[in-house]
Motif scaffolding. Structure first.
Motif, PDB file in Angstrom:
ATOM      1  N   PHE A   1       0.950  -1.430  -0.270  1.00 31.30           N
ATOM      2  CA  PHE A   1       0.029  -0.206   0.327  1.00 31.30           C
ATOM      3  C   PHE A   1       0.847   1.698  -0.041  1.00 31.30           C
ATOM      4  O   PHE A   1       0.717   1.888  -1.045  1.00 31.30           O
ATOM      5  N   LEU A   2       1.894   1.241   1.010  1.00 28.89           N
ATOM      6  CA  LEU A   2       3.018   2.382   0.824  1.00 28.89           C
ATOM      7  C   LEU A   2       3.356   2.750  -0.431  1.00 28.89           C
ATOM      8  O   LEU A   2       3.473   3.736  -0.575  1.00 28.89           O
ATOM      9  N   LEU A   3       4.332   1.699  -0.830  1.00 24.62           N
ATOM     10  CA  LEU A   3       4.906   1.934  -2.091  1.00 24.62           C
ATOM     11  C   LEU A   3       4.491   2.010  -2.858  1.00 24.62           C
ATOM     12  O   LEU A   3       4.236   3.038  -3.787  1.00 24.62           O
ATOM     13  N   LEU A   4       2.989   1.847  -3.398  1.00 23.95           N
ATOM     14  CA  LEU A   4       2.132   2.176  -4.802  1.00 23.95           C
ATOM     15  C   LEU A   4       1.514   3.148  -4.467  1.00 23.95           C
ATOM     16  O   LEU A   4       1.594   3.975  -5.595  1.00 23.95           O
ATOM     17  N   SER A   5       1.201   3.837  -3.048  1.00 27.51           N
ATOM     18  CA  SER A   5       0.548   4.818  -3.236  1.00 27.51           C
ATOM     19  C   SER A   5       2.001   6.209  -3.203  1.00 27.51           C
ATOM     20  O   SER A   5       1.920   7.535  -3.724  1.00 27.51           O
ATOM     21  N   ALA A   6       2.958   5.520  -2.670  1.00 31.61           N
ATOM     22  CA  ALA A   6       4.392   6.873  -2.896  1.00 31.61           C
ATOM     23  C   ALA A   6       4.627   6.828  -4.151  1.00 31.61           C
ATOM     24  O   ALA A   6       4.097   7.836  -4.768  1.00 31.61           O
TER      25      ALA A   6
ATOM     26  N   GLY B   1       8.759  -5.456  -8.364  1.00 30.60           N
ATOM     27  CA  GLY B   1       9.414  -6.362  -7.635  1.00 30.60           C
ATOM     28  C   GLY B   1       9.402  -6.419  -6.240  1.00 30.60           C
ATOM     29  O   GLY B   1       8.916  -7.307  -5.568  1.00 30.60           O
ATOM     30  N   ILE B   2       9.286  -5.112  -5.945  1.00 31.63           N
ATOM     31  CA  ILE B   2       9.557  -5.372  -3.710  1.00 31.63           C
ATOM     32  C   ILE B   2       8.107  -5.481  -3.353  1.00 31.63           C
ATOM     33  O   ILE B   2       8.469  -6.887  -2.315  1.00 31.63           O
ATOM     34  N   VAL B   3       7.083  -5.296  -3.633  1.00 30.82           N
ATOM     35  CA  VAL B   3       5.733  -5.802  -3.657  1.00 30.82           C
ATOM     36  C   VAL B   3       5.082  -6.624  -3.897  1.00 30.82           C
ATOM     37  O   VAL B   3       4.900  -7.772  -3.237  1.00 30.82           O
ATOM     38  N   TYR B   4       5.995  -8.219  -5.293  1.00 31.40           N
ATOM     39  CA  TYR B   4       5.370  -9.122  -4.939  1.00 31.40           C
ATOM     40  C   TYR B   4       5.886  -9.894  -4.556  1.00 31.40           C
ATOM     41  O   TYR B   4       5.317 -11.115  -3.930  1.00 31.40           O
ATOM     42  N   ALA B   5       7.407  -9.425  -4.430  1.00 31.02           N
ATOM     43  CA  ALA B   5       8.388 -10.511  -2.832  1.00 31.02           C
ATOM     44  C   ALA B   5       7.394 -10.347  -2.182  1.00 31.02           C
ATOM     45  O   ALA B   5       7.852 -11.362  -1.016  1.00 31.02           O
TER      46      ALA B   5
END
Length: 198
Positions: A72-77, A132-136
């Motif tokens: 959530f944080l990464l995609l939102s950022a 990639g980080i999110v999927y991992a």
């Protein structure tokens, strides 16, 4: 699959904007140059998620308790940054009276140079590293999604060159804006889905 496709479209928007701007600013771009640019953009969009996945998969087991918050944080950022930058650029253009994407014309039209193309491809694919980080973090495989992301970027950029010649660079701004909002919504969806499942 739908989620991966939406992510792919969102990630491709920066490269699309460059493609549209390049075509709008340099109407005499050769087809071989446009094809090469679309391929390089697609390759980088494929490679960066794979790099992010491989690097983060080493410590992903420690993120099991907060993976949905991380996504959530990464995609939102990433989405928020895209929306903020695009809106700021549109406001600046309105105040100064410059044409949309006028500032990026000299850079975008420089894609005939392989060095410039590689720099642009890297710059527009940095956000894909996050995916990639999110999927991992969610313990999901990355190869097929990365292939889809790369293929979608290639197709979208190829179309972007055509659109750039027909509709001008203004289209690119709204593509970036839409891409940013889609990433934010996907982040919210992942968070809500996990919270409701608990």
């Amino acid at each position: 699959m739908l989620q991966t496709f939406l992510i792919a479209l969102s990630l491709a928007m920066d490269a699309l904007a460059v493609s549209v701007a390049a075509a709008a600013c340099s109407l005499k771009l050769r087809r071989v140059v446009m094809f090469r640019a679309a391929f390089v953009f697609g390759f980088f969009q494929f490679a960066m998620p794979m790099l992010g996945w491989f690097c983060s998969s080493f410590f992903v087991k420690y993120a099991a308790l907060f993976d949905h918050w991380l996504a959530f944080l990464l995609l939102s950022a990433v989405g928020g940054k895209t929306v903020f930058q695009t809106v700021s650029e549109m406001r600046a253009e309105k105040k100064t009276g410059t044409a949309p994407d006028a500032e990026s014309c000299s850079t975008a039209s420089g894609i005939e140079s392989l060095k410039t193309l590689l720099v642009l491809a890297l710059a527009t694919s940095i956000d894909a590293l996050t995916i990639g980080i999110v999927y991992a973090s969610m313990n999901e495989p990355m190869l097929i999604p990365a292939v889809i992301i790369g293929a979608v970027t290639f197709i979208v950029c190829s179309l972007g060159f055509f659109v750039g010649k027909k509709a001008g660079a203004f289209f690119g701004r709204y593509a970036q804006l839409a891409g940013g909002f889609v990433l934010i919504l996907l982040g919210v969806r992942i968070l809500v889905t996990h919270l409701l499942a608990e």
